[in-house]
Scaffold this active site. Structure first.
Site, PDB file in Angstrom:
ATOM      1  N   CYS A  51      -4.796 -10.543 -36.633  1.00 34.17           N
ATOM      2  CA  CYS A  51      -6.223 -10.271 -36.488  1.00 34.17           C
ATOM      3  C   CYS A  51      -6.495  -9.293 -35.358  1.00 34.17           C
ATOM      4  O   CYS A  51      -6.528  -9.683 -34.186  1.00 34.17           O
ATOM      5  CB  CYS A  51      -6.968 -11.581 -36.251  1.00 34.17           C
ATOM      6  SG  CYS A  51      -8.745 -11.340 -36.031  1.00 34.17           S
ATOM      7  N   CYS A  86      -9.532 -10.019 -33.255  1.00 37.95           N
ATOM      8  CA  CYS A  86      -9.379 -11.093 -32.269  1.00 37.95           C
ATOM      9  C   CYS A  86      -8.534 -10.638 -31.082  1.00 37.95           C
ATOM     10  O   CYS A  86      -8.860 -10.938 -29.938  1.00 37.95           O
ATOM     11  CB  CYS A  86      -8.660 -12.306 -32.872  1.00 37.95           C
ATOM     12  SG  CYS A  86      -9.102 -12.728 -34.537  1.00 37.95           S
ATOM     13  N   ASP A  87      -7.433  -9.971 -31.355  1.00 39.25           N
ATOM     14  CA  ASP A  87      -6.407  -9.787 -30.321  1.00 39.25           C
ATOM     15  C   ASP A  87      -6.215  -8.347 -29.856  1.00 39.25           C
ATOM     16  O   ASP A  87      -5.514  -8.113 -28.873  1.00 39.25           O
ATOM     17  CB  ASP A  87      -5.061 -10.326 -30.853  1.00 39.25           C
ATOM     18  CG  ASP A  87      -5.143 -11.811 -31.166  1.00 39.25           C
ATOM     19  OD1 ASP A  87      -5.869 -12.519 -30.458  1.00 39.25           O
ATOM     20  OD2 ASP A  87      -4.490 -12.257 -32.126  1.00 39.25           O
TER      21      ASP A  87
END
Ligand code: NDP
Length: 316
Positions: free
Chosen positions: A134, A137-138
């Site tokens: 992701c 997200c990261d």
């Protein structure tokens, strides 16, 4: 027959738990069968920095614990078990875990999706330490670093374009010599000054002791092995919706996602929310939002069907 519940929610990620909070507050006393993988994909995420309300970020598992606590506070009954079978061919619907049978007037499906992984030992070992599925997200943790994205579909293109805004360079590693992605997305990636494409290459190994340092790829045409230095590997080879339980009972699309109209499925009284019916957004916040919608839809449906049955009885 087992006790008759108003609503059973299957799945304990952001969608299912939000549905549980709303259903509980509507006095529906929901039973939520959260699965042994309770918490869903956020349980394998470290810092969540894009969930509104947490300006300093929050750990994925901690966020899910907060969701659970909130659902329980309003009387949702959480059951940690996997559903093994459902039957929505007749009302009341049936839901079975290994040891129990549950009956309900309505069902909310929130079983989510699972990211597909390459299946390498090194990939599993470094998940959360530079191996991610992701970028949203990261990606932020790898500002001005060189990054690798694996895959050739729209998700891989989207991840690469997102990461190119953060990273110093992005290399897309794809196993063939053309992308599966839509032309417009593929062209954007190919034209991007910060994105390189390594065609005909398969990742053989992610290298690094504690964090990702590089990936080893093999050329599928020449067999040559190359090591690409990288701070992170974003695996974007697709997601699989968790819909095995529902095949032949509830309509799914060609990729296996539950077909919804709002949150209504092809079966009256069965609702779906979150990633199990969403191939596009797949965020905790969008899953939560649709969980709220599913609970409100179920509540209204229960109200109207109670009304219909009492009217029918009245006329009988
Ligand atoms: P896709 O199935 O479309 O693509 C998966 C990609 O990963 C393919 O290029 C495939 O290679 C590659 N791949 C699969 N398995 C492996 C493996 N074991 N090793 C190496 N590579 C592998 O999945 P997506 O998640 O990209 O997209 C899913 C759906 O969601 C699509 O319909 C897509 O259009 C849609 N979507 C739309 C978006 C948008 O419109 N903005 C954004 C994201 C997704 P190969 O090509 O060789 O099969």
């Amino acid at each position: 027959m087992a006790e008759l519940h108003e609503v059973i929610i299957i799945g304990g990620g952001p969608a299912g738990l939000t549905a549980a909070i709303y259903a509980a507050r509507a006095n529906l006393a929901p039973v939520i069968i959260e699965g042994y993988a309770a918490g869903g994909q956020l349980m394998i995420t470290t810092d969540v920095e894009n969930y509104p309300g947490f300006p300093e970020g929050v750990q994925g598992p901690e966020l899910m614990e907060l969701f659970r606590g909130q659902a329980e506070r309003f009387g949702a009954q959480l059951i940690t078990a996997d559903v093994s079978r459902i039957d929505v061919s007749a009302s009341p619907f049936g839901v079975w875990t290994d040891g129990e049978e549950y009956r309900a007037k309505s069902v909310i499906i929130a079983t989510g999706a699972s990211a597909r992984w390459l299946g390498l030992e090194s990939e599993t070992r470094l998940r959360g330490y530079g191996v991610s599925s992701c970028a949203t997200c990261d990606g932020f943790f790898f500002r001005d670093r060189e990054l690798v994205v694996v895959g050739g579909g729209d998700t891989a293109m989207e991840e690469a374009l997102f990461l190119a805004r953060i990273a110093s360079k992005v290399t897309v590693v794809h196993r063939r010599d053309e992308f599966r992605a839509s032309r417009i997305m593929a062209e954007r990636v190919i034209a991007h000054p910060k994105i390189a494409v390594r065609w005909n290459a398969e990742v053989e190994r992610v290298i690094g002791d504690d964090v990702v340092e590089s990936v080893e790829v093999r050329d599928t045409v020449t067999g040559a092995v190359e090591v690409i230095p990288t701070a992170a590997v974003f695996v974007a080879i697709g997601h699989s919706p968790n819909t095995e339980l529902f095949i032949n009972q509830i309509e799914v699309d060609g990729a296996g996602y539950i077909v919804t109209n709002g949150t209504r499925t092809s079966v009256d009284g069965v609702f779906a929310c979150g990633d199990v019916q969403d191939a596009i957004y797949r965020q905790a916040i969008t899953a939560s939002g649709s969980g709220c919608m599913a609970a409100m839809d179920a509540e209204r449906w229960l109200d109207s069907s109670a009304h219909e049955s009492s009217t029918t009885q009245h006329h009988a």
